[in-house]
Design a protein around this motif. Structure first.
Motif, short mmCIF file in Angstrom:
data_model
loop_
_atom_site.label_atom_id
_atom_site.label_comp_id
_atom_site.label_asym_id
_atom_site.label_seq_id
_atom_site.Cartn_x
_atom_site.Cartn_y
_atom_site.Cartn_z
N LEU A 108 -13.37 35.48 -4.67
CA LEU A 108 -12.71 35.45 -3.36
C LEU A 108 -13.56 36.14 -2.30
CD1 LEU A 108 -8.92 36.08 -4.17
CD2 LEU A 108 -10.10 33.93 -3.71
N PHE A 109 -14.86 35.90 -2.36
CA PHE A 109 -15.78 36.53 -1.42
C PHE A 109 -15.45 36.18 0.02
CE2 PHE A 109 -19.70 36.44 1.11
CZ PHE A 109 -20.13 37.76 0.96
N HIS A 110 -14.95 34.95 0.24
CA HIS A 110 -14.67 34.52 1.62
C HIS A 110 -13.62 35.41 2.29
CE1 HIS A 110 -11.67 32.35 -0.81
NE2 HIS A 110 -10.88 32.48 0.23
N GLU A 111 -12.73 35.98 1.49
CA GLU A 111 -11.70 36.83 2.08
C GLU A 111 -12.27 38.17 2.56
OE1 GLU A 111 -8.16 37.15 -0.22
OE2 GLU A 111 -7.84 34.97 -0.26
N LYS A 112 -13.50 38.50 2.09
CA LYS A 112 -14.17 39.71 2.57
C LYS A 112 -14.60 39.54 4.02
CE LYS A 112 -13.96 41.30 -1.68
NZ LYS A 112 -13.46 40.10 -2.39
N ILE A 132 -11.61 34.01 11.11
CA ILE A 132 -12.44 34.20 12.31
C ILE A 132 -13.90 33.89 12.00
CG2 ILE A 132 -13.28 35.90 14.00
CD1 ILE A 132 -10.64 37.38 13.65
N ILE A 133 -14.35 34.36 10.86
CA ILE A 133 -15.72 34.09 10.42
C ILE A 133 -15.75 32.88 9.51
CG2 ILE A 133 -17.69 35.01 9.13
CD1 ILE A 133 -16.84 37.79 10.05
N GLY A 134 -14.69 32.68 8.74
CA GLY A 134 -14.65 31.60 7.78
C GLY A 134 -14.76 30.22 8.39
#
Length: 239
Positions: A108-112, A132-134
């Protein structure tokens, strides 16, 4: 080969649908088992193992292995093409992307991205802040992959575009909607909000599964065609 391939994709699809349904049904009974005790503890252990939104669930590892399989198929396709003296770099790139997506699904790296957004003083008051970044990251990656796709077989390119669109609809579109439900229902405290979120989460995970299966099917078809072309070329050379 086509029949076996169709059965494989169908089996994987039905298995994924069953996992989603079982996890959702078990989670729906969560309020009944709240309050502690051994039965409650056993129930929530099973719920955590099956619920799709849990990081360490059976569903998560099913998704991880499916994306890893996509990576292996495209790596195989790239190696076959390279052995034939054909362009293989775009296919290796797709293999790396699939492997990266598999790792992200496991960690779940994207949630970082939410942490990075917070450090930059950014937030979304109506949904998950990692988007926002995803979202820009997904758009940038999509554009790069589309440019790479111009160098691969046209039929495979069309299938991968469909796969990517379906996957992103779930991973970004329905994730965005899920975040809105969480925020506007006081973290799922409002009546009926949990069931609504669960329904959206199932659609999200289902679309991601569908996108992965389309990509796997497209890659397997391309490998099969490449092998057929290779065998025909060898027969022609011998004759």
């Amino acid at each position: 080969m086509a029949i076996v391939m169709g059965k494989l994709i169908s089996t994987l699809g039905w298995a994924g649908a069953a996992l989603l349904a079982v996890g959702a049904i078990i989670d729906a009974f969560s309020p009944v088992f709240e309050g502690g005790g051994r039965i409650s503890a056993a129930f929530f252990m099973i719920r955590d193992m099956t619920y799709a939104s849990r990081e360490d669930s059976v569903w998560t590892w099913y998704s991880v292995l499916l994306l890893a399989a996509v990576g292996v198929v495209f790596a195989t396709l790239a190696l076959i093409r390279r052995s034939n003296g054909e362009s293989s770099i775009p296919y290796f790139c797709f293999a790396v992307v699939a492997a990266g997506m598999s790792i992200d699904e496991a960690t779940l790296f994207h949630e970082k991205f939410a942490i990075a957004a917070r450090l930059m003083g950014l937030s979304l008051p109506f949904t998950f802040s990692w988007l926002i970044i995803g979202i820009p990251f997904a758009v940038t990656a999509g554009v790069i992959l589309l440019l790479l796709a111009r160098r691969i077989d046209a039929t495979l390119r069309r299938r991968l575009i469909v796969a990517g669109a379906v996957f992103l609809l779930g991973a970004v579109g329905f994730e965005l909607l899920g975040g809105i439900i969480v925020n506007f229902s006081d973290n799922l405290a409002a009546p009926g909000s949990r069931l609504l979120y669960q329904f959206v989460a199932m659609l999200e995970e289902g679309l991601e599964l569908t996108g992965s299966l389309i990509a796997l099917w497209a890659g397997l078809k391309a490998v099969d065609l490449q092998w057929i072309a290779q065998r025909l070329s060898r027969k022609h050379a011998v004759s």
